[in-house]
Motif scaffolding. Structure first.
Motif, short mmCIF file in Angstrom:
data_model
loop_
_atom_site.label_atom_id
_atom_site.label_comp_id
_atom_site.label_asym_id
_atom_site.label_seq_id
_atom_site.Cartn_x
_atom_site.Cartn_y
_atom_site.Cartn_z
N ARG A 186 0.83 -1.21 0.00
CA ARG A 186 0.00 0.00 0.00
C ARG A 186 0.86 1.26 0.00
NH1 ARG A 186 -2.44 -0.88 4.44
NH2 ARG A 186 -3.84 -2.43 3.53
N LYS A 194 3.26 1.33 -4.43
CA LYS A 194 2.57 0.56 -5.46
C LYS A 194 3.55 -0.08 -6.46
CE LYS A 194 -1.76 0.84 -4.39
NZ LYS A 194 -2.52 -0.39 -4.06
N LYS A 195 4.73 0.53 -6.63
CA LYS A 195 5.69 -0.02 -7.59
C LYS A 195 6.21 -1.39 -7.15
CE LYS A 195 7.26 4.25 -9.76
NZ LYS A 195 8.43 5.11 -10.11
N GLU A 212 4.41 -3.65 -5.58
CA GLU A 212 3.35 -4.59 -5.96
C GLU A 212 3.35 -4.87 -7.47
OE1 GLU A 212 -1.47 -5.05 -5.23
OE2 GLU A 212 -0.47 -3.16 -4.83
N GLU A 213 3.55 -3.83 -8.26
CA GLU A 213 3.50 -3.97 -9.72
C GLU A 213 4.66 -4.80 -10.27
OE1 GLU A 213 3.46 0.05 -10.97
OE2 GLU A 213 1.41 0.43 -10.28
#
Length: 262
Positions: free
Chosen positions: A24, A27-28, A30-31
């Motif tokens: 959270r 975000k990078k 997670e991507e």
């Protein structure tokens, strides 16, 4: 992201919230996430495409055991055969590597006890990622494909490209007037179609039949006998038995074979 949520649900509460907060906040991460590695009494390591991120949280043996229980739907015995192969494949096609103390009998692993490490490899469906290689695979003149072997180091996207190529070949490619082919997929480790209760979670095309959790040698024979495939696709060729199965299939009445090697 859907892929991350599919994986996070297997972690016990502390790890779930820790990882969720990490994603959270950035975000990078997670991507670009490729793997989540947890080891007993060691920090969590997130493997991204270009870098590793270390989360300073010491994972306990209990938390690894709880995670394994969730992966096995609270019935480790039911997944014993997969565990003995060193991995589990879960919904979404994500594969979880497992290491620990092997119990060996007659030169065969019959169990893994004291599981100490789990490696979650994130599977991602990337539609149209195979477009750039299709012209090297497809024989437009004869409306078929060439016998094809895909080779690269681990983690470079072979399975992702293979999956998308199967989808496009199965559905047909109107822009080059390529008619769709009946494809048979031997999904030995459940990473191509990601079957869940008999339904592919990934799009492998409307003319594709999938058989999973079976050796490539047996799976190819069953598909040829029962489903009349024009194309056979499989993943991770790594043994003499796999090579021999390919040779037998190639000499059958099947039109062409399409393979992805590890």
């Amino acid at each position: 992201m859907k892929e991350i949520e599919e994986v996070l649900r297997y972690f016990p509460s502390n790890l779930y919230h820790l990882l969720s907060d990490t994603f959270r906040q950035n975000k990078k991460i997670e991507e670009n996430l490729q793997e989540i590695r947890i080891r007993c009494n060691r920090p969590i390591i997130l493997k991204l495409r270009q870098v590793d991120i270390v989360i300073e949280y010491e994972v306990s043996q209990t938390e690894i055991g709880q995670t394994l229980e969730r992966l096995c739907n609270n019935s480790i015995y039911a997944y014993k055969n997969q565990i003995c192969e060193g991995f589990l494949t879960v919904k979404g096609g994500h594969r979880v590597g497992i290491t620990g103390t092997a119990v060996v009998e007659n030169e065969k692993v019959i169990n893994l006890k004291y599981v100490t490490s789990l490696n979650f490899r994130i599977a991602r469906e990337v539609l149209n990622c195979s477009n750039q290689i299709l012209n090297q695979i497809i024989d437009q003149k004869n409306n078929t494909i060439y016998t094809t072997l895909m080779v690269s180091p681990p983690g470079k996207g072979k399975t992702t490209i293979l999956r998308d190529a199967i989808r496009r070949i199965s559905d047909g490619i109107p822009e080059i007037d390529f008619k769709g082919k009946v494809c048979g997929v031997v999904d030995e480790r459940g990473e191509i179609a990601a079957m869940y209760q008999g339904v592919p979670q990934n799009d492998v095309g409307m003319r594709t039949d999938v058989i999973e959790n079976i050796s490539k040698a047996k799976g190819m024979k069953m598909l040829i006998r029962s489903m009349a495939p024009e194309i056979i696709a499989c993943d991770e060729i790594g043994s003499k038995e796999d090579v021999e199965a390919i040779r037998r299939s190639d000499s059958s009445w099947c039109q062409r074979d399409f393979y992805n090697a590890w």
